[in-house]
Design a protein around this motif. Sequence first.
Motif, short mmCIF file in Angstrom:
data_model
loop_
_atom_site.label_atom_id
_atom_site.label_comp_id
_atom_site.label_asym_id
_atom_site.label_seq_id
_atom_site.Cartn_x
_atom_site.Cartn_y
_atom_site.Cartn_z
N CYS A 1 -38.39 10.68 -15.29
CA CYS A 1 -37.36 10.96 -16.18
C CYS A 1 -36.33 9.54 -16.44
O CYS A 1 -35.93 9.10 -15.40
N CYS B 1 -32.99 9.69 -15.00
CA CYS B 1 -33.13 9.77 -13.40
C CYS B 1 -33.06 8.77 -12.83
O CYS B 1 -32.57 7.88 -11.96
N CYS C 1 -34.53 17.62 -16.76
CA CYS C 1 -35.32 16.42 -17.02
C CYS C 1 -36.04 16.26 -18.54
O CYS C 1 -35.64 15.46 -19.15
N CYS D 1 -31.45 17.97 -13.69
CA CYS D 1 -31.66 16.50 -14.02
C CYS D 1 -30.45 15.72 -13.29
O CYS D 1 -29.40 15.87 -13.58
N ALA D 2 -31.01 15.07 -12.44
CA ALA D 2 -29.97 14.04 -11.62
C ALA D 2 -29.33 12.82 -12.34
O ALA D 2 -28.48 12.43 -11.87
ZN ZN Z 1 -33.75 13.69 -14.94
#
Ligand code: ZN
Length: 617
Positions: free
Chosen positions: A342, A345, A282, A301-302
Motif C-alpha cells: 500500500c 502505508c 488499503c 490502512c495504517a
Molecule cells: Zn494502507
Amino acid sequence: MKLKEKLSGLIGLSVAGLMMFSCTEAKEANYQIIPMPLDIQMAEKGKFVLAEGTPVIYPEGNDKMQNNANFLAEYVKEKTGITLSPTTGNEGKGIVLKVEENKDKPEGYTLKVTANNVTICGGSEAGVFYGIQTLRKALPVVQGEKVALPAVEINDAPRFNYRGGMLDVARHYCTLDSVKRFIDILAMHNINRFHWHLSEDQGWRIEIKSRPLLTEKGSMRAETIIGRTDKYDGKPHGGFFTQEEAREIVAYAADRYITVIPEIDMPGHMLSALHAYPELGCTGGPYEVWCHWGVSKDVLCAGNDATLKFIEDVLGEIVEIFPSEYIHVGGDECPKTRWESCPKCQARIKALGIKGDEKHTAEQYLQSFIINHAEKFLNSKGRQIIGWDEILEGGLAPNATVMSWRGEEGGIEAARQKHNVIMTPHTYLYFDYYQTYDIKNEPLAIGGRLPLERVYNYDPVPKVLSPEEQKYIVGVQANLWTEYISTFRYAEYMLLPRLAALSEIQWCSADKKNYECFLSRLPRMAQLYDLKQYNYATHAFDITRTLVPDSTEHTLKVAFKTIDNCPIHYTIDGTEPTASSPLYTDTLMIKEACTLSAVGIRPNGKTRIFTEEVKIP
Ligand SMILES: [Zn+2]
C-alpha cells in the motif's frame, strides 16, 4: 457374597431411613463450595436457623449494601423458598452485612455464623457480595423445610485482582438478556471482569453515533457458513447493542461488582467496519462483512489519516459508555500483506523513519504505531489499554497490559518488560474447545481438547519468572469465541462447569487447589446450575471405572464411581442398564468375557451409559 451384598444393602437402607427422620428438623448448609474459601473454621456446635422474616441488616444510606441485602434475600428465596426481610441498622439478631474497609483485601470477607446471628463483613461492598455468594452456594436446595447454617468462621480473599471471562458477541450476536445471563454466571463464580468482544470481521455490535454505518451496514452479514462445510445457510445474521443498552449492561454488571471491559479489535478483524467505510482500507474495497471464519488480509490502512480519526471517533464514544480503567484494543491476527504493497502505508513508514531489523519488520513496527496511537488517545482520556500478545511485536505501547493467548510466552516476555499481564492461553482457557476426548457425541466445536481437569490444573504464574517478575501476572481469564457457538444455550454448555474450574484458578491459592476435592464440591454447584436452568456439560458426572486384571485367577476386578456416589446399576449381558438392573455395591469380579454396561441414576436424570467389551486376562 450375594447374601452379604443384600444384607449390607438392607442395612444401608434402614440407616438412610433413620437419617431422613432425624433430618426433618432442618436441612443444613455446607460451606464446601466453589471457589473454595481460603479458610473455614467450623465451630463445635451451634447453628443459625433461617426463618421467614429473618432480617438482613445493612447500614442505612449505603445503596450498594442495600443492593447486597436484596441479592441475599433473592438468593435465599430462590434456593429455599424462605423470605428474608432486608432492613437498615448496624446490628441485631439476623444476618448482619457490614463493611470494614480493608485496602489490601477489598474483595475479602469474613463470614461468621453463631446460634444468634450471621455476620458478613467485607473489606469493601464487593467483599460483602462475595460473602453473600459463599452463603448462597452453601445453602441446600429445598422447599418448605427449615434451613440451618452450622456455626462457622470463614476468612476468604481472592488470589488475583483481575478475574476475567470473555464473551464474543461478534461472531454470533446474542440478546441483551443473554448477556445479562452471562454476567449472572460470572458473578456466581466470583469473576469480576467481563471482557466484551464487540467487533469482528463478521459483525460490528456496538452503536457509534458519529459513525452510523458501522451498525447500519456492518452489524449484518448476508449468511453464515454451515459447520465445517463450504455451504452457507442463506440467512442474514446480525444485531447490535445501542449505547443505551450497553450502559444498561455496564450498570447490571456493576451491581454485581463486575467491570465491563469493551474490546474494539484493531487494526485487523475490521471487515465489518471496512464494509461500512471502505475508504479506511488499503485497497478501498469494496468489502463484505465476512460470512465465514478465519483471518482476513484486509485490515485498517495504517497510512491513512482517516484511520487515525476513525480510531479516535470510535474510542471517544466507547470511553463515554464504559467507565472501565481498561479498554481492550485487540491487536491480534493482523496480516501485513496489504500494508506491504500500500503506497499510503509505505509512505507512513518512510515519514516515521521506521526501519525493519532482525527482530521485526517495518510493517510490524507500523502496527505498534497504530496501537500506540490508540493508547495515547485513551491515556488522554484517563484510560489504559489491554491488547492481545501480538502487540509485543514491534514494541509494546508504554503502559499496555498484555493478554497472553498464544501460549504463555507473550505473557512471560511482557512481565520481563515490566508490563502487567493477564494469562489466557488457548491451550488451557479457550472454552470454544471440546471438553472431552470422546467428541463423537459432542456439538461441533472449533477444535482442541480441553477437559475440566486440564483447565483446573492450570497455574497462571510461570515458574520461569522471578518472584519480582511474577508480580506482573495480575490476572487470568477464559475466553469464549463463538464461531461455532450460534446460541447462548450452547455457550452455557461450553462455559459450565469449566468456568467453575477457572474460578478456583482465579480465586484459590495454588497450594490449596486439589482436583479430587473440587470434584467432590461440584455436585453442590450443579444444584445451583439446575436451579438456574443453565445448560451445563455433565462429563464430570459420568461413571468412571477402574479395571484390575488378575491373570493368575483369570478374573477382572471392575470398580465404578461417580463424583456424587449416585446409585449405579449394571448389566453384563449387553442389555441397556436401567434403574431395575442390579445395583452396584462393591467391586465386580468378572470371570467371563462380556459386555459390561452401567448407568448412574439421579433424581434429576441419568448419567451417560457406560459400555465396555470386557476381555478376561
Ligand atoms: Zn494502507
